[in-house]
Design a protein around this motif. Structure first.
Motif, short mmCIF file in Angstrom:
data_model
loop_
_atom_site.label_atom_id
_atom_site.label_comp_id
_atom_site.label_asym_id
_atom_site.label_seq_id
_atom_site.Cartn_x
_atom_site.Cartn_y
_atom_site.Cartn_z
N ARG A 171 0.64 -0.63 -0.11
CA ARG A 171 0.50 -0.09 -0.08
C ARG A 171 0.73 1.25 0.31
O ARG A 171 1.87 1.76 0.76
CB ARG A 171 -0.71 -0.02 1.31
N TYR A 172 0.28 2.33 -0.58
CA TYR A 172 1.40 3.27 -0.32
C TYR A 172 -0.08 4.16 0.07
O TYR A 172 -0.47 5.08 -0.46
CB TYR A 172 1.34 4.89 -1.86
N GLY A 173 0.15 4.43 1.32
CA GLY A 173 -1.32 5.45 1.95
C GLY A 173 -2.55 4.68 2.40
O GLY A 173 -2.61 3.58 2.12
N GLU A 174 -3.25 5.24 1.30
CA GLU A 174 -4.29 4.53 0.81
C GLU A 174 -4.62 4.26 -0.07
O GLU A 174 -5.40 3.04 -0.53
CB GLU A 174 -5.82 6.15 0.84
N VAL A 175 -3.85 3.87 -1.08
CA VAL A 175 -3.69 3.15 -2.41
C VAL A 175 -3.29 1.70 -2.34
O VAL A 175 -1.93 1.48 -1.69
CB VAL A 175 -3.65 4.11 -3.47
N SER A 176 -3.85 0.75 -2.47
CA SER A 176 -2.97 -0.65 -2.54
C SER A 176 -2.55 -0.72 -4.00
O SER A 176 -3.61 -0.82 -4.99
CB SER A 176 -4.99 -1.74 -2.35
#
Ligand code: ATP
Length: 318
Positions: free
Chosen positions: A15-20
């Motif tokens: 994940r990058y923060g909210e982004v999977s």
């Protein structure tokens, strides 16, 4: 015979923060093969390469590259791989030859290997010029040459030919084929479907951070079936031709009155063009032209990554 995998990942997630970016990516690339990783923009291809080359740590899942675990033994992985990306990492102030000789020294490459590679990549003439004077294609070739100074067990190529002219692209393809023939496993991400078709033994189509489809180029094409197209002399008989095509293919034909063409997709591999022509002719329809062809990889890609909420007109139905 048991297969040895040069790249083996299970449930890789990142994940990058909210982004999977990766959601449980499974990959299995047999040693000595070329695997083409395709996917729409944002599918997670670059993230996968970054995890597999130990530049990023996965949040979950595991991966072994050249037999080493990417999290537990990143140094072991790095010793056995080479990475070439879209952005060449050559030093612009050094000449082509100096760049390669510098890397050759650091990597303890065999004597003469740098010159051999300059020759192979058509850079001998430009070898004495600073790399900053090179064109994009020449820089990319120099970068790939540097990756091949010491034969890596696994070569990662992240969009290696983006922006290159067909000539330079062909040279990169030849180099990839040659490396593969000498036993290097290649994992290649690309936006060019033809590139994957030309080079890859297997293709993995990544979508939404997972492997959505996999197979050889022919297997993926066979999933979609071939398209039959018949051009008739008299547009009034298009429907008669369509009725025959419907029966032969078992799929609903599309009609194009302007082009006097009727087309349909078939997954029946025993259906031949002569049979189609014969049967339509027997129905009293005069045929001007007829084709039966497998889909291109572009069509496979478009169809398999279609978004239900954003309908792209499928070339197979146009
Ligand atoms: P492309 O074909 O456009 O290069 P890709 O398949 O290589 O795409 P990735 O670059 O791996 O995809 O990106 C996967 C997802 O993660 C995308 O939604 C992207 O916006 C997001 N992403 C990638 N890098 C970062 C980052 N450093 N910070 C935040 N989000 C990121």
């Amino acid at each position: 015979m048991t297969t040895t995998y040069a790249v083996l990942s299970e449930g890789l997630s990142k994940r990058y923060g909210e982004v999977s970016a990766l959601r449980g990516l499974d990959l299995a690339v047999p040693e000595g093969t070329v695997c083409g990783v395709l996917g729409p923009n944002g599918a997670g291809k670059t993230t996968a390469v970054r995890v597999l080359t130990t530049l990023l740590r996965p949040d979950a899942g595991s991966a072994r590259v050249a037999g080493r675990d990417v999290v537990r033994d990143p140094a072991g992985v790095r010793e056995r791989i080479a990475v070439t990306g879209q952005y060449a990492s050559v030093d612009g102030d050094l000449t082509g030859a100096e760049n390669l000789r510098l890397f050759a020294g650091l990597l303890r490459a065999p004597r003469g290997r740098a010159d051999e590679l300059l020759e192979r990549f058509g850079l001998t003439e430009a070898a004495g010029r600073p790399a900053r004077t090179y064109s994009g294609g020449m820089r990319r070739r120099l970068d790939l040459a540097a990756s091949l100074l010491v034969r890596p067990r696994v070569l990662f190529l992240d969009e290696p030919t983006t922006g290159l002219d067909p000539h330079s692209r062909g040279e990169i393809w030849d180099a990839v084929r040659e490396s593969a023939s000498q036993g290097t496993t290649v994992l290649l991400t690309t936006q060019y479907l033809e590139e994957a078709d030309q080079l890859a033994d297997d293709i993995v189509l990544i979508d939404g951070g997972r492997a959505a489809h996999r197979g050889t180029p022919s297997e993926l094409k066979a999933m979609l079936g071939s398209r039959a197209e018949v051009v008739v002399a008299d547009p009034a008989l298009l429907h008669a031709a369509a009725a025959v095509l419907d029966q032969l293919t078992g799929s609903v034909p599309t009609l194009d009155a302007e082009r006097r063409t009727v087309g349909a997709v078939t997954t029946d591999i025993t259906l031949t063009l002569p049979r189609i022509v014969r049967e339509i002719d027997a129905a009293g329809v005069h045929i001007v032209d007829a084709t039966l062809r497998p889909p291109t990889l572009d069509e496979v890609f478009l169809r398999l990554t279609e978004r239900p909420d954003a309908p792209t007109p499928s070339p197979l139905r146009s």
